[in-house]
Scaffold this active site. Sequence first.
Site, short mmCIF file in Angstrom:
data_model
loop_
_atom_site.label_atom_id
_atom_site.label_comp_id
_atom_site.label_asym_id
_atom_site.label_seq_id
_atom_site.Cartn_x
_atom_site.Cartn_y
_atom_site.Cartn_z
N SER A 111 42.10 55.24 13.88
CA SER A 111 41.10 54.22 14.59
C SER A 111 42.08 53.50 15.45
O SER A 111 43.19 53.27 15.67
CB SER A 111 40.71 52.97 13.65
OG SER A 111 39.86 53.68 12.69
N CYS A 117 31.00 44.07 29.60
CA CYS A 117 30.23 43.11 30.48
C CYS A 117 30.80 42.93 31.69
O CYS A 117 32.00 42.83 32.05
CB CYS A 117 30.60 41.66 29.46
SG CYS A 117 29.76 41.82 27.97
N GLU A 134 36.50 42.66 29.57
CA GLU A 134 35.17 42.92 29.60
C GLU A 134 34.44 43.18 28.32
O GLU A 134 33.45 43.27 28.16
CB GLU A 134 34.83 44.09 30.46
CG GLU A 134 35.49 43.62 31.73
CD GLU A 134 37.06 44.00 32.16
OE1 GLU A 134 37.69 43.56 32.86
OE2 GLU A 134 37.63 44.46 31.04
N SER A 135 35.10 43.57 27.22
CA SER A 135 34.67 43.57 25.71
C SER A 135 35.55 44.57 25.10
O SER A 135 36.69 44.30 24.62
CB SER A 135 33.38 44.27 25.84
OG SER A 135 32.69 43.98 24.56
#
Length: 142
Positions: free
Chosen positions: A73, A101, A80-81
């Site tokens: 992972s 975003c 921005e996110s």
Amino acid sequence: MAVQQNVKKGGREAGGDLIVGKHVYGNLYGVDEEKLWDEELLKDIVVEAARVANMNLVDIKTWKFTGFHGGVSVIALVLESHISIHTWPDYGYATVDVYTCGANSDPWKAFNYIVLKLKPRYYIVHYADRSSIPGYTESEKR
């Protein structure tokens, strides 16, 4: 939609701020198992994906889970996110999630870069408009 008539370029609407949210996510099938186990490669791919999509990397973390059903992972926090990749090498399978975003970043560029580097046999991609005015990001493209 009547409220869209009040939207101005630059992220403002009459009466308040506008959140421009763009979410691209998908499943990659038939990816080379070695790539999906390579924690450093995946990390490098995510870092470059953030760059090509005009995102500002804040931090990136990776985890490797061994054994059957294991994988890697990678989660990148961007101003921005986020961008994430989760892999299941035994299945040649990975999921990719890119959420931004703001009007200046492009999650499609990040997603497409990841696909280009992982070279799946095929993939399925989805898009969700996460803006505070539904449909704004789509109408902005017209």
